[in-house]
Design an enzyme around this catalytic site. Sequence first.
Site, PDB file in Angstrom:
ATOM      1  N   CYS A  44      31.761  78.069  17.425  1.00  0.00           N
ATOM      2  CA  CYS A  44      30.505  77.524  17.944  1.00  0.00           C
ATOM      3  C   CYS A  44      30.368  76.044  17.550  1.00  0.00           C
ATOM      4  CB  CYS A  44      29.312  78.363  17.500  1.00  0.00           C
ATOM      5  SG  CYS A  44      27.824  78.002  18.457  1.00  0.00           S
ATOM      6  N   HIS A  81      30.805  83.551  19.309  1.00  0.00           N
ATOM      7  CA  HIS A  81      30.763  83.980  17.898  1.00  0.00           C
ATOM      8  C   HIS A  81      31.531  85.281  17.710  1.00  0.00           C
ATOM      9  CE1 HIS A  81      27.850  81.163  16.084  1.00  0.00           C
ATOM     10  NE2 HIS A  81      27.314  81.103  17.285  1.00  0.00           N
ATOM     11  N   GLU A 135      32.651  86.395  15.081  1.00  0.00           N
ATOM     12  CA  GLU A 135      32.242  87.035  13.810  1.00  0.00           C
ATOM     13  C   GLU A 135      31.025  87.933  14.014  1.00  0.00           C
ATOM     14  OE1 GLU A 135      31.197  84.192  14.688  1.00  0.00           O
ATOM     15  OE2 GLU A 135      29.120  83.967  13.998  1.00  0.00           O
TER      16      GLU A 135
END
Length: 247
Positions: free
Chosen positions: A118, A221, A223
Amino acid sequence: MSSGKPLIALSCSTNFGLPWGGFARPQRYDYIVEGYPDCIQAAGGLPIGMTLCDEATTLGVIDRVDGLILTGGIDIAPVLYGQEMKPGLGEVLYDHDLMEIAAARAAAEKGIPILGVCRGIQLLAVAFGGKLIQDIPSEVKNAINHSQSADKHVLSHKVRLEPGTRLAGIIGAEEIWVNSKHHQAVAEPPEGFLATAHSSDGLIEAMEHPESDFLIGVQWHPEGNCALEESSRRIFEAFVGACSPAA
Ligand code: MN
């Protein structure tokens, strides 16, 4: 004694306020949001947080780790890519930009894998000479909504991966769904970098440096959903797998 697992530095975000009860005045605090440590551990790495500090300390940290993740966060100061501030620009923290740029350049020079997430892809763009869109809604006509308010495990839009790129090989698909929590984007990748994924409105959603072992940025993202999405799990496994632990 080495554990045999690569040590991965995560660039912390910095905030100012009361991190929890018991403080009489606001504090500066450095933090990592949930997701990154779990995804690194699941992929076989050891996560540590890299706090905001002076350049010599940052370079010392990079010298001791096997990989670097530039995490999500606030906007990047446009002066760093030669632009004046536009009305849609959000909050910036200049010292933090400088610290991450120093970390990214040092890691690239050392040849250790870098994953930008990001803000991290944007940071990579700025660190190596590219340019950003400061604010998608005010600068890009007919853009889709890239700033979901939903949690990061909720998928937001599709991206098309450029065939033959490192990222497409890692993910093993031509099109995937991703989450989206950004209002800035890479406008021009730096020289030597390739845009490797785009959203349906034409924005750059990923880029890589093909001459490096692993120098990849994604605008989404991974994660936020590595336990749920195959593509996100693969990104972390490929990244940690590329990080060789020091002997
Ligand atoms: Mn997006």
